[in-house]
Design a protein around this motif. Structure first.
Motif, short mmCIF file in Angstrom:
data_model
loop_
_atom_site.label_atom_id
_atom_site.label_comp_id
_atom_site.label_asym_id
_atom_site.label_seq_id
_atom_site.Cartn_x
_atom_site.Cartn_y
_atom_site.Cartn_z
N THR A 9 -34.31 -9.31 -18.56
CA THR A 9 -33.89 -8.46 -19.34
C THR A 9 -33.08 -7.09 -18.53
O THR A 9 -32.01 -6.68 -18.87
CB THR A 9 -35.16 -7.77 -20.08
N GLU A 10 -33.83 -7.04 -17.51
CA GLU A 10 -33.35 -5.81 -16.41
C GLU A 10 -31.97 -6.13 -16.28
O GLU A 10 -31.09 -5.15 -16.17
CB GLU A 10 -34.20 -5.67 -15.52
N GLU A 11 -31.59 -7.46 -15.68
CA GLU A 11 -30.40 -7.86 -15.18
C GLU A 11 -28.97 -7.82 -16.27
O GLU A 11 -28.30 -7.07 -16.16
CB GLU A 11 -30.44 -9.38 -14.67
N LEU A 12 -29.60 -8.27 -17.57
CA LEU A 12 -28.72 -8.16 -18.47
C LEU A 12 -28.46 -6.79 -19.07
O LEU A 12 -27.45 -6.42 -19.51
CB LEU A 12 -29.39 -9.05 -19.91
N ARG A 13 -29.42 -5.81 -18.92
CA ARG A 13 -29.40 -4.58 -19.38
C ARG A 13 -28.51 -3.63 -18.51
O ARG A 13 -27.59 -2.99 -18.82
CB ARG A 13 -30.73 -3.65 -19.35
N ALA A 14 -28.66 -3.98 -17.20
CA ALA A 14 -27.72 -3.40 -16.21
C ALA A 14 -26.23 -3.90 -16.55
O ALA A 14 -25.23 -3.04 -16.36
CB ALA A 14 -28.25 -3.96 -14.77
N ARG A 15 -25.84 -5.02 -16.81
CA ARG A 15 -24.72 -5.61 -17.12
C ARG A 15 -24.10 -4.97 -18.28
O ARG A 15 -22.76 -4.71 -18.20
CB ARG A 15 -24.60 -7.27 -17.08
N LEU A 16 -24.98 -5.05 -19.19
CA LEU A 16 -24.58 -4.32 -20.67
C LEU A 16 -24.23 -2.80 -20.36
O LEU A 16 -23.15 -2.45 -21.03
CB LEU A 16 -25.51 -4.47 -21.64
N LEU A 17 -25.18 -2.14 -19.51
CA LEU A 17 -24.58 -0.64 -19.50
C LEU A 17 -23.27 -0.49 -18.85
O LEU A 17 -22.61 0.45 -19.10
CB LEU A 17 -25.67 0.04 -18.55
N ALA A 18 -23.08 -1.40 -17.60
CA ALA A 18 -21.91 -1.38 -17.12
C ALA A 18 -20.68 -1.75 -18.08
O ALA A 18 -19.72 -1.15 -17.95
CB ALA A 18 -21.79 -2.18 -15.85
N PHE A 19 -20.85 -2.61 -18.77
CA PHE A 19 -19.98 -2.83 -19.82
C PHE A 19 -19.38 -1.80 -20.79
O PHE A 19 -18.62 -1.74 -21.19
CB PHE A 19 -20.24 -4.36 -20.45
N LEU A 20 -20.63 -1.42 -21.32
CA LEU A 20 -20.32 -0.18 -22.31
C LEU A 20 -19.58 1.02 -21.67
O LEU A 20 -18.50 1.65 -22.25
CB LEU A 20 -21.64 0.36 -22.51
N ASP A 21 -19.92 1.17 -20.28
CA ASP A 21 -19.34 2.27 -19.61
C ASP A 21 -17.91 2.06 -19.25
O ASP A 21 -16.88 2.80 -19.29
CB ASP A 21 -20.08 2.77 -18.28
N GLY A 22 -17.78 0.78 -18.73
CA GLY A 22 -16.55 0.18 -18.43
C GLY A 22 -15.35 -0.30 -19.44
O GLY A 22 -14.18 0.06 -19.00
N HIS A 23 -16.01 -0.75 -20.57
CA HIS A 23 -15.14 -1.05 -21.53
C HIS A 23 -15.21 -0.58 -22.75
O HIS A 23 -14.29 0.01 -23.39
CB HIS A 23 -15.28 -2.55 -21.34
N VAL A 24 -16.50 -0.26 -23.45
CA VAL A 24 -16.70 0.09 -24.84
C VAL A 24 -16.19 1.25 -25.17
O VAL A 24 -15.50 1.74 -26.08
CB VAL A 24 -18.30 -0.28 -25.15
N TYR A 25 -16.83 2.43 -24.38
CA TYR A 25 -16.64 3.68 -24.59
C TYR A 25 -15.22 3.94 -24.65
O TYR A 25 -14.69 4.98 -25.38
CB TYR A 25 -17.50 4.56 -23.76
N PRO A 26 -14.56 3.64 -23.42
CA PRO A 26 -13.05 4.04 -23.23
C PRO A 26 -12.30 3.46 -24.47
O PRO A 26 -11.32 3.76 -24.67
CB PRO A 26 -12.64 3.19 -22.00
N ALA A 27 -12.70 2.37 -25.11
CA ALA A 27 -12.13 1.49 -26.18
C ALA A 27 -12.33 2.30 -27.43
O ALA A 27 -11.40 2.09 -28.30
CB ALA A 27 -12.47 -0.02 -26.31
N GLU A 28 -13.16 3.14 -27.69
CA GLU A 28 -13.30 3.76 -28.96
C GLU A 28 -12.25 4.42 -29.53
O GLU A 28 -11.67 4.36 -30.72
CB GLU A 28 -14.69 4.80 -28.96
N PRO A 29 -11.69 5.55 -28.74
CA PRO A 29 -10.39 6.14 -29.14
C PRO A 29 -9.04 5.04 -29.08
O PRO A 29 -8.42 5.49 -30.08
CB PRO A 29 -10.24 7.36 -28.03
N VAL A 30 -9.10 4.17 -28.42
CA VAL A 30 -7.97 3.17 -28.62
C VAL A 30 -8.02 2.47 -30.03
O VAL A 30 -7.01 2.33 -30.44
CB VAL A 30 -7.95 2.35 -27.14
N ALA A 31 -9.09 2.17 -30.09
CA ALA A 31 -9.31 1.46 -31.39
C ALA A 31 -9.00 2.06 -32.57
O ALA A 31 -8.27 1.68 -33.54
CB ALA A 31 -10.93 0.95 -31.36
N GLU A 32 -9.43 3.33 -32.78
CA GLU A 32 -8.82 4.26 -33.78
C GLU A 32 -7.31 4.52 -33.81
O GLU A 32 -6.66 4.57 -34.76
CB GLU A 32 -9.61 5.66 -33.37
N GLU A 33 -6.80 4.53 -32.38
CA GLU A 33 -5.35 4.78 -32.37
C GLU A 33 -4.62 3.25 -33.09
O GLU A 33 -3.63 3.44 -34.02
CB GLU A 33 -4.89 5.12 -31.15
#
Length: 404
Positions: A9-33
């Protein structure tokens, strides 16, 4: 009593946090555009497909399914903190990981109750994220909080079933990628056991007689990323008997099996929504000044933030306990706790989001912050998968039974 997450769980959680920071949050305004430029508002923005490809590449795919043959093989307790993180970006993160409702529940139904042919035709492409699906249960003409009220008919005619009825708030049905409906209706409306009158059948979207009539809004939002919510009419829709899910009369039991995991998944994501609200509250409080003092120095604001932290920690512990019970004694053994989290979590998170909106002033109700849409989603979950009052009634009866 050990409150630590295990190593996986810790390993997946670390990977998912990095995925959110590096990909998901930056994609939010892009998706709206990108959405503004699409031919149809129900089409998928290209950045969402990019997120899905990246999630698969990183092994963050189908995390919700405990069955190792189809999913990641995680227990409910292992999945809980991961689902919580996806709740921080509920429009993009669950879809990116192929962990979005209603597809998750439909995949669970097919994995548990589907035939080999049904799994091959529908489950496998759902697992690959190639198609979407919808679960057609709620109806506008009856009190759907009591699932035994449904009026849609599923009548046997030779080698076919004929489906006739009207459904609404059918999540996912507006998506052009939605290929199949899991439809609940009555095969034995006069049967003596009201919980054996219902059955479920698979109805391909392109079957003659299926009409997706209109999109249903939720507090003005159309929920494009999850395929919307639709009113759907089934007018003499004919499907083969082989499309029956499980057995005739098993629809109510299958629905309950589907809703148990669905309820806890919603609660997990709601905690993530609350965490993001607190983060936004804190950022706003330290950056804004009113009446000569930072908002962070105002006693009322401090109380809001402190109360939110206490509430989130309480909810998280209750959800984790429920997940552990589901893993150890099964959904039936965790029935009380599932109802408890379904009552407590949406109601509490709505309150946290409401105070976050208040702290942001006009910005809180605008499209410039995610708070208004998060509030609408959380408030809706006081109705979805059973309204508060139904769960309160059942929970109270269970408590009172020992004293009767």
């Amino acid at each position: 009593m050990d409150f630590a997450f295990d190593a996986r769980t810790e390993e997946l959680r670390a990977r998912l946090l990095a995925f959110l920071d590096g990909h998901v949050y930056p994609a939010e305004p892009v998706a709206e555009e990108q959405r503004a430029a699409l031919a149809s508002p129900w089409d998928t923005p290209p950045v969402v497909e990019e997120l899905k490809a990246e999630a698969r590449r990183q092994g963050l795919w189908n995390l919700f399914l405990p069955d190792e043959e189809y999913g990641a093989g995680l227990t409910n307790l292992q999945y809980a903190p991961l689902a919580e993180l996806t709740g921080r970006s509920p429009q993009l993160a669950p879809t990116a990981l192929n962990c979005a409702a209603p597809d998750t529940g439909n995949m669970e139904v097919l994995a548990q109750f589907g035939t080999d042919e049904q799994r091959k035709r529908w489950l496998e492409p759902l697992l690959r994220g190639e198609i979407r699906s919808a679960f057609a249960m709620t109806e506008p003409d009856v009190a759907s909080s009591d699932a035994t009220n449904i009026e849609t008919r599923i009548e046997r005619d030779g080698g076919d079933y004929v489906v006739t009825g009207r459904k609404w708030y059918i999540s996912g049905a507006m998506s052009p990628d939605c290929r199949v409906f899991v439809v609940m209706g009555k095969t034995d409306p006069d049967g003596g056991d009201i919980r054996r009158q219902q059955s479920m059948v698979l109805v391909p979207r392109d079957t003659p007689g299926v009409e997706v009539r209109r999109a249903m809004r939720v507090y003005g939002y159309e929920d494009h990323y999850h395929g919307g919510h639709a009113e759907v009419v089934f007018d003499g829709v004919r499907v083969p008997v082989a499309n029956l899910v499980g057995e005739e009369g098993g629809g109510f039991a299958i629905a309950q099996a589907r809703l148990g995991p669905g309820r806890i998944h919603h609660c997990m994501r709601l905690i993530g929504m609350a965490e993001r609200a607190v983060e936004l509250m804190c950022r706003r409080a330290v950056s804004r000044t009113a009446f000569g003092r930072p908002l962070a120095a105002q006693g009322q604001v401090q109380a809001w933030i402190a109360d939110a932290r206490v509430a989130i920690e309480q909810l998280r512990l209750l959800v984790l306990k429920t997940a552990w019970l589901m893993d150890t004694v099964g959904n039936r053994g965790a029935h009380t706790e599932i109802q408890a989290i379904k009552i407590a979590t949406p109601r509490t998170v709505v309150g946290i989001l409401d105070r976050a909106v208040q702290l942001h002033g006009a910005g809180g109700v605008s499209q410039d912050f995610p708070l208004a849409e998060l509030w609408a989603a959380a408030r809706t979950l006081r109705l979805a998968d059973g309204p508060d009052e139904v769960h309160q009634r059942s929970l109270a009866r269970r408590e009172l039974k020992a004293y009767a």
